[in-house]
Motif scaffolding. Sequence first.
Motif, PDB file in Angstrom:
ATOM      1  N   LEU A   1       4.877  -2.042  -2.243  1.00 43.21           N
ATOM      2  CA  LEU A   1       3.483  -1.617  -1.439  1.00 43.21           C
ATOM      3  C   LEU A   1       2.211  -1.172  -2.260  1.00 43.21           C
ATOM      4  CD1 LEU A   1       5.023   0.670   1.282  1.00 43.21           C
ATOM      5  CD2 LEU A   1       4.543  -1.839   1.457  1.00 43.21           C
ATOM      6  N   GLY A   2       2.396  -1.835  -3.641  1.00 42.87           N
ATOM      7  CA  GLY A   2       1.254  -1.993  -4.590  1.00 42.87           C
ATOM      8  C   GLY A   2       1.473  -0.586  -5.337  1.00 42.87           C
ATOM      9  N   LEU A   3       2.643   0.090  -5.275  1.00 47.31           N
ATOM     10  CA  LEU A   3       2.939   1.429  -5.892  1.00 47.31           C
ATOM     11  C   LEU A   3       3.863   0.987  -6.975  1.00 47.31           C
ATOM     12  CD1 LEU A   3       2.618   4.119  -3.621  1.00 47.31           C
ATOM     13  CD2 LEU A   3       0.738   3.435  -5.206  1.00 47.31           C
TER      14      LEU A   3
ATOM     15  N   ASP B   1      -2.710   2.328 -14.032  1.00 47.24           N
ATOM     16  CA  ASP B   1      -4.021   1.546 -14.125  1.00 47.24           C
ATOM     17  C   ASP B   1      -4.599   0.605 -13.140  1.00 47.24           C
ATOM     18  OD1 ASP B   1      -4.389   3.266 -16.451  1.00 47.24           O
ATOM     19  OD2 ASP B   1      -4.061   1.526 -17.890  1.00 47.24           O
ATOM     20  N   SER B   2      -3.415  -0.224 -12.566  1.00 49.41           N
ATOM     21  CA  SER B   2      -3.682  -1.170 -11.814  1.00 49.41           C
ATOM     22  C   SER B   2      -3.973  -0.570 -10.303  1.00 49.41           C
ATOM     23  CB  SER B   2      -2.559  -2.237 -11.527  1.00 49.41           C
ATOM     24  OG  SER B   2      -1.367  -1.637 -11.436  1.00 49.41           O
ATOM     25  N   VAL B   3      -3.099   0.332  -9.962  1.00 48.29           N
ATOM     26  CA  VAL B   3      -3.728   1.350  -8.835  1.00 48.29           C
ATOM     27  C   VAL B   3      -5.018   1.809  -8.724  1.00 48.29           C
ATOM     28  CG1 VAL B   3      -2.798   3.081  -7.239  1.00 48.29           C
ATOM     29  CG2 VAL B   3      -1.172   1.828  -8.411  1.00 48.29           C
ATOM     30  N   ILE B   4      -5.377   2.264  -9.806  1.00 52.92           N
ATOM     31  CA  ILE B   4      -6.723   2.909  -9.980  1.00 52.92           C
ATOM     32  C   ILE B   4      -7.641   1.995  -9.834  1.00 52.92           C
ATOM     33  CG2 ILE B   4      -7.986   4.400 -11.535  1.00 52.92           C
ATOM     34  CD1 ILE B   4      -5.764   5.699 -12.642  1.00 52.92           C
ATOM     35  N   GLU B   5      -7.558   0.738 -10.512  1.00 54.99           N
ATOM     36  CA  GLU B   5      -8.505  -0.295 -10.153  1.00 54.99           C
ATOM     37  C   GLU B   5      -8.800  -0.939  -9.123  1.00 54.99           C
ATOM     38  OE1 GLU B   5      -7.846  -3.428 -13.273  1.00 54.99           O
ATOM     39  OE2 GLU B   5      -7.558  -1.770 -15.119  1.00 54.99           O
ATOM     40  N   LYS B   6      -7.292  -1.037  -8.415  1.00 52.67           N
ATOM     41  CA  LYS B   6      -7.624  -1.676  -7.121  1.00 52.67           C
ATOM     42  C   LYS B   6      -8.328  -0.651  -6.164  1.00 52.67           C
ATOM     43  CE  LYS B   6      -3.889  -3.628  -5.727  1.00 52.67           C
ATOM     44  NZ  LYS B   6      -2.525  -3.912  -5.048  1.00 52.67           N
ATOM     45  N   ILE B   7      -8.102   0.770  -6.145  1.00 53.19           N
ATOM     46  CA  ILE B   7      -8.710   1.585  -5.224  1.00 53.19           C
ATOM     47  C   ILE B   7     -10.100   1.652  -5.758  1.00 53.19           C
ATOM     48  CG2 ILE B   7      -9.120   4.037  -4.897  1.00 53.19           C
ATOM     49  CD1 ILE B   7      -5.687   4.098  -5.173  1.00 53.19           C
ATOM     50  N   GLY B   8     -10.379   1.796  -7.123  1.00 50.52           N
ATOM     51  CA  GLY B   8     -12.008   1.697  -7.513  1.00 50.52           C
ATOM     52  C   GLY B   8     -12.586   0.322  -6.882  1.00 50.52           C
ATOM     53  N   ARG B   9     -11.816  -0.733  -6.633  1.00 51.55           N
ATOM     54  CA  ARG B   9     -12.760  -1.827  -6.082  1.00 51.55           C
ATOM     55  C   ARG B   9     -12.950  -1.802  -4.573  1.00 51.55           C
ATOM     56  NH1 ARG B   9      -9.116  -4.836  -9.585  1.00 51.55           N
ATOM     57  NH2 ARG B   9      -7.664  -5.148  -7.819  1.00 51.55           N
ATOM     58  N   LYS B  10     -11.817  -1.187  -4.028  1.00 49.52           N
ATOM     59  CA  LYS B  10     -11.955  -0.948  -2.428  1.00 49.52           C
ATOM     60  C   LYS B  10     -13.186   0.083  -2.199  1.00 49.52           C
ATOM     61  CE  LYS B  10      -7.925  -2.622  -0.799  1.00 49.52           C
ATOM     62  NZ  LYS B  10      -7.681  -3.747   0.059  1.00 49.52           N
ATOM     63  N   LEU B  11     -13.395   1.196  -3.046  1.00 48.46           N
ATOM     64  CA  LEU B  11     -14.332   2.071  -2.796  1.00 48.46           C
ATOM     65  C   LEU B  11     -15.656   1.515  -3.027  1.00 48.46           C
ATOM     66  CD1 LEU B  11     -12.359   5.027  -4.358  1.00 48.46           C
ATOM     67  CD2 LEU B  11     -13.055   4.668  -1.869  1.00 48.46           C
TER      68      LEU B  11
END
Length: 126
Positions: A99-101, A114-124
């Motif tokens: 589930l992306g984690l 890092d990839s999780v933070i990047e993905k959340i940053g793009r969504k925000l």
Amino acid sequence: MTSAAVMHGFVTGFTIGDPSRGIITLSHLLFADDTLIFYEVDQNQLRALKALLLCFEAASGLKVNFDKSELVPVENVSNTRQLASILGCKVAALPITYLGLPLGAATRASSIWDSVIEKIGRKLAG
């Protein structure tokens, strides 16, 4: 069906928690079409799991894609390939992504996030 298999001892799962605060047996995690099932390194448990999944197919009319499924040993398992052949699935190794984690990675290493933070940053951002 999975809970009944655990309750009757066909699949074990694993226990987590502190006896003073309570212990839970974790046998499976389900979200949409992503499933994790936890069991002991035991051919009988794997055969019971295969039977359970085939019953699920018969009852639901859905098909389990064993080609996309993976057996992921948590510790050193000498007969991993033999166990995977019972299910007809691939063998993978930790860490994996669910589930992306990241699962099974060294949690103290900040780089795994890092990839999780990047993905959340793009969504925000948009």
